[in-house]
Every structure is written in C-alpha cells, then in structure tokens.
Design a protein around this motif. Structure first.
Motif, mmCIF file in Angstrom:
data_model
loop_
_atom_site.group_PDB
_atom_site.id
_atom_site.type_symbol
_atom_site.label_atom_id
_atom_site.label_comp_id
_atom_site.label_asym_id
_atom_site.label_seq_id
_atom_site.Cartn_x
_atom_site.Cartn_y
_atom_site.Cartn_z
ATOM 1 N N GLY A 44 0.820 -1.215 0.000
ATOM 2 C CA GLY A 44 0.000 0.000 0.000
ATOM 3 C C GLY A 44 0.849 1.258 0.000
ATOM 4 N N ALA A 45 1.941 1.246 0.740
ATOM 5 C CA ALA A 45 2.828 2.412 0.787
ATOM 6 C C ALA A 45 3.515 2.631 -0.559
ATOM 7 N N LEU A 46 3.917 1.554 -1.222
ATOM 8 C CA LEU A 46 4.543 1.700 -2.539
ATOM 9 C C LEU A 46 3.555 2.247 -3.564
ATOM 10 N N SER A 47 2.319 1.798 -3.485
ATOM 11 C CA SER A 47 1.288 2.302 -4.381
ATOM 12 C C SER A 47 1.025 3.788 -4.125
ATOM 13 N N ALA A 48 0.965 4.168 -2.857
ATOM 14 C CA ALA A 48 0.751 5.580 -2.517
ATOM 15 C C ALA A 48 1.914 6.437 -2.996
ATOM 16 N N ARG A 49 3.124 5.913 -2.945
ATOM 17 C CA ARG A 49 4.300 6.658 -3.416
ATOM 18 C C ARG A 49 4.202 6.906 -4.913
ATOM 19 N N GLN A 50 3.739 5.926 -5.672
ATOM 20 C CA GLN A 50 3.581 6.108 -7.114
ATOM 21 C C GLN A 50 2.495 7.132 -7.424
ATOM 22 N N GLN A 51 1.409 7.096 -6.670
ATOM 23 C CA GLN A 51 0.350 8.084 -6.867
ATOM 24 C C GLN A 51 0.848 9.482 -6.527
#
Length: 126
Positions: A44-51
C-alpha cells in the motif's frame, strides 16, 4: 492390573508419524498468512508513493503551463490546486526565469510523511 505392551510395540507406536503431514501443512499455511499480512502495508505504501509521484508530475506541468502563459494565473497556485485535487499538498514550488517549474508535494501514509518532487518546463530546457 494393567499390562504394558512390550518395549518394541511401545517404540513402534511412538515412532509412527501418521498425521504429521497435516500438521506441517497447517503450519506452512499459517506462516504464509503471517507473511501476507506483514507485506500488505508495504504494498500500500509503494502504491501511494507512485500516486504521489504522479501528483508531483501533474503539479509541475500545471505550474509550467501557467508560467509559459498558456494558462492564466499564478504557477504555484495552479500547482497547489492540482496537487490538492490529487490528494497531496504542495510543499515547495519554484519557477525560474526560463519557465522551468520545480514542485514538491507531500502526504501521509500510515502515519508516515512521504514526499515527491518533479520538474517541468519548455522542451529542451529541462
């Protein structure tokens, strides 16, 4: 009076491993479930970083378009408005005399602050 089985029979009963495969299978499934639960927040944190990086890119493009005169208004105000629309807050904004915009955006994921930055401007300059 209770009779005990001969030692060879007792040893055979204790050494038998029938059913131990099921216990090992349950243990493996338990370990895999624990690993999955531990890795879910990281994903989830990696996805938020991409967003967040996408929000920084979009905000930089908005600031550069405004700085070039294609869009009316203040470059940093345009960047802030777009960053907020994408769920981030504008942390830094600078536009140099050549029209190159550098922006930084930030947000909080799982109680940890993360940030991203991007640059945009006329072709050949950035």
């Amino acid at each position: 009076m209770m009779l005990r089985p001969p030692p060879s029979e007792a040893y055979r009963l204790l050494a038998e491993e029938r059913g131990s495969g099921g216990i090992a299978g349950v243990a493996v499934i338990g370990v895999l479930c624990a690993l999955l639960l531990a890795m879910a927040p990281i994903g989830g944190a990696l996805s938020a970083r991409q967003q967040l990086q996408g929000a920084a890119d979009a905000a930089a493009l908005a600031a550069a378009d405004t700085a070039s005169g294609r869009v009316a208004g203040s470059p940093c105000a345009a960047a802030a408005s777009l960053a907020e629309a994408l769920g981030a807050s504008l942390a830094t904004c600078a536009v140099d005399p050549r029209g190159v915009a550098t922006v930084g955006v930030a947000t909080t994921v799982l109680g940890i602050g993360i940030g991203a930055s991007a640059r945009a401007g006329p072709p050949g300059i950035t």
